[in-house]
Scaffold this active site. Sequence first.
Site, PDB file in Angstrom:
ATOM      1  N   ASN A   1       0.889  -1.167   0.000  1.00 57.07           N
ATOM      2  CA  ASN A   1       0.000   0.000   0.000  1.00 57.07           C
ATOM      3  C   ASN A   1       0.925   1.215   0.000  1.00 57.07           C
ATOM      4  O   ASN A   1       1.508   1.555   1.026  1.00 57.07           O
ATOM      5  CB  ASN A   1      -0.890  -0.029   1.252  1.00 57.07           C
ATOM      6  CG  ASN A   1      -1.681   1.256   1.417  1.00 57.07           C
ATOM      7  OD1 ASN A   1      -1.821   2.044   0.471  1.00 57.07           O
ATOM      8  ND2 ASN A   1      -2.199   1.479   2.617  1.00 57.07           N
ATOM      9  N   TRP A   2       1.047   1.823  -1.155  1.00 60.99           N
ATOM     10  CA  TRP A   2       2.030   2.908  -1.296  1.00 60.99           C
ATOM     11  C   TRP A   2       1.554   4.221  -0.671  1.00 60.99           C
ATOM     12  O   TRP A   2       2.334   5.145  -0.516  1.00 60.99           O
ATOM     13  CB  TRP A   2       2.354   3.128  -2.785  1.00 60.99           C
ATOM     14  CG  TRP A   2       3.278   2.099  -3.349  1.00 60.99           C
ATOM     15  CD1 TRP A   2       3.717   0.956  -2.741  1.00 60.99           C
ATOM     16  CD2 TRP A   2       3.903   2.123  -4.637  1.00 60.99           C
ATOM     17  NE1 TRP A   2       4.566   0.268  -3.575  1.00 60.99           N
ATOM     18  CE2 TRP A   2       4.693   0.959  -4.744  1.00 60.99           C
ATOM     19  CE3 TRP A   2       3.853   3.002  -5.731  1.00 60.99           C
ATOM     20  CZ2 TRP A   2       5.449   0.664  -5.879  1.00 60.99           C
ATOM     21  CZ3 TRP A   2       4.596   2.711  -6.862  1.00 60.99           C
ATOM     22  CH2 TRP A   2       5.392   1.552  -6.934  1.00 60.99           C
ATOM     23  N   LYS A   3       0.268   4.314  -0.369  1.00 59.68           N
ATOM     24  CA  LYS A   3      -0.278   5.554   0.218  1.00 59.68           C
ATOM     25  C   LYS A   3       0.025   6.745  -0.703  1.00 59.68           C
ATOM     26  O   LYS A   3      -0.015   6.588  -1.906  1.00 59.68           O
ATOM     27  CB  LYS A   3       0.257   5.749   1.639  1.00 59.68           C
ATOM     28  CG  LYS A   3       0.112   4.466   2.475  1.00 59.68           C
ATOM     29  CD  LYS A   3       0.322   4.651   3.935  1.00 59.68           C
ATOM     30  CE  LYS A   3       0.149   3.316   4.639  1.00 59.68           C
ATOM     31  NZ  LYS A   3       0.163   3.406   6.071  1.00 59.68           N
TER      32      LYS A   3
ATOM     33  N   HIS B   1      -9.321   1.680   4.551  1.00 61.38           N
ATOM     34  CA  HIS B   1      -8.071   1.809   5.299  1.00 61.38           C
ATOM     35  C   HIS B   1      -8.286   2.749   6.481  1.00 61.38           C
ATOM     36  O   HIS B   1      -9.035   3.724   6.373  1.00 61.38           O
ATOM     37  CB  HIS B   1      -6.964   2.337   4.377  1.00 61.38           C
ATOM     38  CG  HIS B   1      -5.621   2.244   5.016  1.00 61.38           C
ATOM     39  ND1 HIS B   1      -5.177   3.198   5.899  1.00 61.38           N
ATOM     40  CD2 HIS B   1      -4.649   1.299   4.929  1.00 61.38           C
ATOM     41  CE1 HIS B   1      -3.979   2.834   6.325  1.00 61.38           C
ATOM     42  NE2 HIS B   1      -3.635   1.698   5.757  1.00 61.38           N
TER      43      HIS B   1
ATOM     44  N   GLU C   1      -6.595   5.059   7.604  1.00 56.14           N
ATOM     45  CA  GLU C   1      -6.308   6.477   7.303  1.00 56.14           C
ATOM     46  C   GLU C   1      -7.502   7.126   6.607  1.00 56.14           C
ATOM     47  O   GLU C   1      -7.780   8.308   6.803  1.00 56.14           O
ATOM     48  CB  GLU C   1      -5.028   6.588   6.456  1.00 56.14           C
ATOM     49  CG  GLU C   1      -3.789   6.325   7.303  1.00 56.14           C
ATOM     50  CD  GLU C   1      -2.637   5.689   6.554  1.00 56.14           C
ATOM     51  OE1 GLU C   1      -2.619   5.716   5.311  1.00 56.14           O
ATOM     52  OE2 GLU C   1      -1.744   5.139   7.234  1.00 56.14           O
TER      53      GLU C   1
ATOM     54  N   GLU D   1      -5.729  -4.622  10.504  1.00 58.98           N
ATOM     55  CA  GLU D   1      -4.672  -3.644  10.742  1.00 58.98           C
ATOM     56  C   GLU D   1      -4.961  -2.865  12.020  1.00 58.98           C
ATOM     57  O   GLU D   1      -5.739  -1.896  12.011  1.00 58.98           O
ATOM     58  CB  GLU D   1      -4.603  -2.645   9.580  1.00 58.98           C
ATOM     59  CG  GLU D   1      -4.300  -3.289   8.244  1.00 58.98           C
ATOM     60  CD  GLU D   1      -3.589  -2.316   7.313  1.00 58.98           C
ATOM     61  OE1 GLU D   1      -2.487  -2.640   6.868  1.00 58.98           O
ATOM     62  OE2 GLU D   1      -4.116  -1.228   7.059  1.00 58.98           O
TER      63      GLU D   1
ATOM     64  N   GLY E   1       2.262   2.382  10.582  1.00 58.75           N
ATOM     65  CA  GLY E   1       3.229   3.460  10.375  1.00 58.75           C
ATOM     66  C   GLY E   1       3.921   3.910  11.648  1.00 58.75           C
ATOM     67  O   GLY E   1       4.572   4.946  11.673  1.00 58.75           O
TER      68      GLY E   1
ATOM     69  N   SER F   1       3.135  -2.122  10.275  1.00 58.82           N
ATOM     70  CA  SER F   1       4.570  -2.241  10.523  1.00 58.82           C
ATOM     71  C   SER F   1       5.113  -3.647  10.268  1.00 58.82           C
ATOM     72  O   SER F   1       6.045  -4.100  10.934  1.00 58.82           O
ATOM     73  CB  SER F   1       4.930  -1.762  11.927  1.00 58.82           C
ATOM     74  OG  SER F   1       4.546  -0.406  12.103  1.00 58.82           O
TER      75      SER F   1
ATOM     76  N   GLY G   1       2.765  -1.196   4.234  1.00 61.22           N
ATOM     77  CA  GLY G   1       2.908   0.216   3.903  1.00 61.22           C
ATOM     78  C   GLY G   1       4.359   0.561   3.640  1.00 61.22           C
ATOM     79  O   GLY G   1       4.892   0.336   2.557  1.00 61.22           O
ATOM     80  N   GLY G   2       5.019   1.103   4.644  1.00 64.43           N
ATOM     81  CA  GLY G   2       6.394   1.605   4.499  1.00 64.43           C
ATOM     82  C   GLY G   2       7.343   0.647   3.793  1.00 64.43           C
ATOM     83  O   GLY G   2       8.090   1.055   2.893  1.00 64.43           O
TER      84      GLY G   2
HETATM   85  P1  PGA Z   1       2.754   0.254   7.582  1.00 61.93           P
HETATM   86  O1  PGA Z   1       1.341   0.488   6.904  1.00 61.93           O
HETATM   87  O2  PGA Z   1       3.264  -1.067   7.069  1.00 61.93           O
HETATM   88  O3  PGA Z   1       3.608   1.408   7.123  1.00 61.93           O
HETATM   89  O4  PGA Z   1       2.543   0.234   9.053  1.00 61.93           O
HETATM   90  C1  PGA Z   1       0.446  -0.567   6.750  1.00 61.93           C
HETATM   91  C2  PGA Z   1      -0.820  -0.063   6.124  1.00 61.93           C
HETATM   92  O5  PGA Z   1      -1.208   1.076   6.411  1.00 61.93           O
HETATM   93  O6  PGA Z   1      -1.448  -0.764   5.329  1.00 61.93           O
END
Ligand code: PGA
Length: 255
Positions: free
Chosen positions: A13-15, A98, A100, A170, A176, A216, A237-238
């Site tokens: 998930n590149w956001k 998500h 966010e 999640e 994050g 994470s 994500g990251g």
């Molecule tokens: P993260 O993000 O791996 O950076 O914690 C995961 C996500 O939001 O899907």
Amino acid sequence: MNKATRKADIAGNWKMNKTPAETTALINEMKPLVAGADCDVVLCVPYVDIAAAIEAAKGSNIKIGAENVHWKESGAYTGEVSADMLTACGVEYVVIGHSERRQYFGETDQTVNLRTLAALKAGLKAIVCVGETLEQRELGYTETLLKFQTKMALTNVSKEDLKNVIIAYEPVWAIGTGVTATADQADEGNGFVRAAIAEAYGADVAETVTIQYGGSMNAKNADELTAKVNVDGGLIGGASLKAEDFSIIVKAASK
Ligand code: PGA
């Protein structure tokens, strides 16, 4: 079906990261590293990067997803993108709900459900996110909340369409933050999601659903997390912005 027969899925998930040119470069770097993986490999990218991502991923085992979708087919919804628009571009997956989106953009369980239904109707695979905040966990609501969010997201989703649903558990406090859930916490959360699906569709059906963990997950902890009986891969994500780290996670899920 059980863990041994369910196919794991690792989705990046590149956001809000990467330009089209950076997308091409990163996917070209990833392709040889994830070739031959024994799990599904997906990259969910910003809308403006979709064309570059599809072009770069051609001929590889990387599938492309979007990070959101609107529930209407067309109309006066400035800034939104429909499921048919995504499939017309060659998109196969979409992230829905998500945390966010829930936290910053007013996404609710109802809109998550509407987006899920629209995505499935258009033939997309929906990666539906659920997860508790730290406060909800500390109050002891994790199981109740995960079951509620899962059932709400799947309202009116047929057993047949459920084949195209992946749930990503999640925990909001792990996204994050660098704070990963322990493997046991991830397994327990995913287990609550599976139990909710069992309550709605039956235990046999629940055993067939791919349930990712996200929050994470990285090159160091992916082995331990993906080894858990209820963890069928991850939403990353990251670490999905780094070719080598992402490929190590893909390899962990391929075992
Ligand atoms: P993260 O993000 O791996 O950076 O914690 C995961 C996500 O939001 O899907």
